[in-house]
Design an enzyme around this catalytic site. Sequence first.
Site, PDB file in Angstrom:
ATOM      1  N   ASP A   1      41.745  43.078  40.044  1.00 12.89           N
ATOM      2  CA  ASP A   1      42.198  42.155  39.002  1.00 12.89           C
ATOM      3  C   ASP A   1      43.695  41.898  39.017  1.00 12.89           C
ATOM      4  OD1 ASP A   1      41.445  40.356  37.036  1.00 12.89           O
ATOM      5  OD2 ASP A   1      41.875  41.748  35.417  1.00 12.89           O
TER       6      ASP A   1
ATOM      7  N   ASP B   1      35.753  38.426  41.688  1.00 10.99           N
ATOM      8  CA  ASP B   1      37.154  37.975  41.770  1.00 10.99           C
ATOM      9  C   ASP B   1      37.887  38.394  43.040  1.00 10.99           C
ATOM     10  OD1 ASP B   1      36.753  36.946  39.236  1.00 10.99           O
ATOM     11  OD2 ASP B   1      38.032  38.382  38.210  1.00 10.99           O
TER      12      ASP B   1
ATOM     13  N   ASP C   1      35.664  40.334  26.859  1.00 12.45           N
ATOM     14  CA  ASP C   1      36.436  39.998  28.056  1.00 12.45           C
ATOM     15  C   ASP C   1      37.781  40.712  28.067  1.00 12.45           C
ATOM     16  OD1 ASP C   1      34.666  38.066  29.269  1.00 12.45           O
ATOM     17  OD2 ASP C   1      35.174  36.733  27.613  1.00 12.45           O
TER      18      ASP C   1
END
Length: 335
Positions: free
Chosen positions: A122, A160, A312
């Site tokens: 991330d 991601d 989230d």
Amino acid sequence: MPRRVRLSLFLAGSMIGLGTLAVAAGARERDPELHIPLPPRSVSPHLYVDPNGAAAVAVRALEQAGRPGEATIVRRIADQPASVWFTDGAPGHVERARRLVAAAAAARRTPVLTLYNIPYRDCSGHSAGGAPDAAAYRSWVNGLAGALRGHRAIVVLEPDAVAQAVRGCLSEERAAERYGLLRHAVAALRLAAPGVRVYVDAGNPTWIAAARIGPALRSAGVGTAAGFALNVANFETTADNIAYGNAVSRSLGGKHFVVDTSRNGNGPAQRGAGDRHWCNPAGRRLGPAPTLRTGHPLVDAYLWVKRPGESDGACGPGQPPAGHWFPAYAVALAK
């Protein structure tokens, strides 16, 4: 701004399915370019729902608290199969995976797992973390692959990871290492557990152009995976994902893909300031239920990878950290 995946720390359950072109049990397709047999396309048409998932736990708590109306609403989430996330190397993760696939097999269901532990995960965002180094990640993946041996399952690999590498949040050296680790993960899962179908995450339609994500997916080993995954923890419409996925597929010789429809029932939020576009945006709804029959030849499944009702991130007042159950948001999504 493209939404990054929010870490799910308390995850269980699973869901996914395969498309209308499933072949007979035990049969294998071949990668059109590499001529390597791919995992069998036939899996149980029934997808495993973990009775101890966060939504199921919430339903029981609401019932015990005498709030049957809310329990009924949250049950719309709890009764659907959703992915089980594996997010760190804490002791017991291999045994947890082993118990999951064993329980699913006993129920004649297919579990879905999301692996989310790549180093530099991330890029310092809300879900920053991951394995401390490449060696630790390989060991982690190898352990999970061993736990899946002898079972059928679906694995969504590292949300991601590819899109962020393309976007440039990693140094050139770290990006190259990441692609190598993803290739290792695909190979390890296939060799140890040939009944497992791996989908390498490819972001979403608003993030990286199809012409750029295709070569990056190749570098990540998608050629010998079952395909790629789209819209994880995102809100883009199913139609937009299919159009984008078809474009990506053309650049990959016809690779199949899956779409996370967990929260895209009302499409994405209007773009606004900062995180509010992707982080617990208001007005979103549950999307199409998990299904193996999408009606699109390249779309193997609609699935709920992101577990609806889990935050989230702590993006506003009173919002819990990423991956924690968010009662008010769960009710809003399902109401």
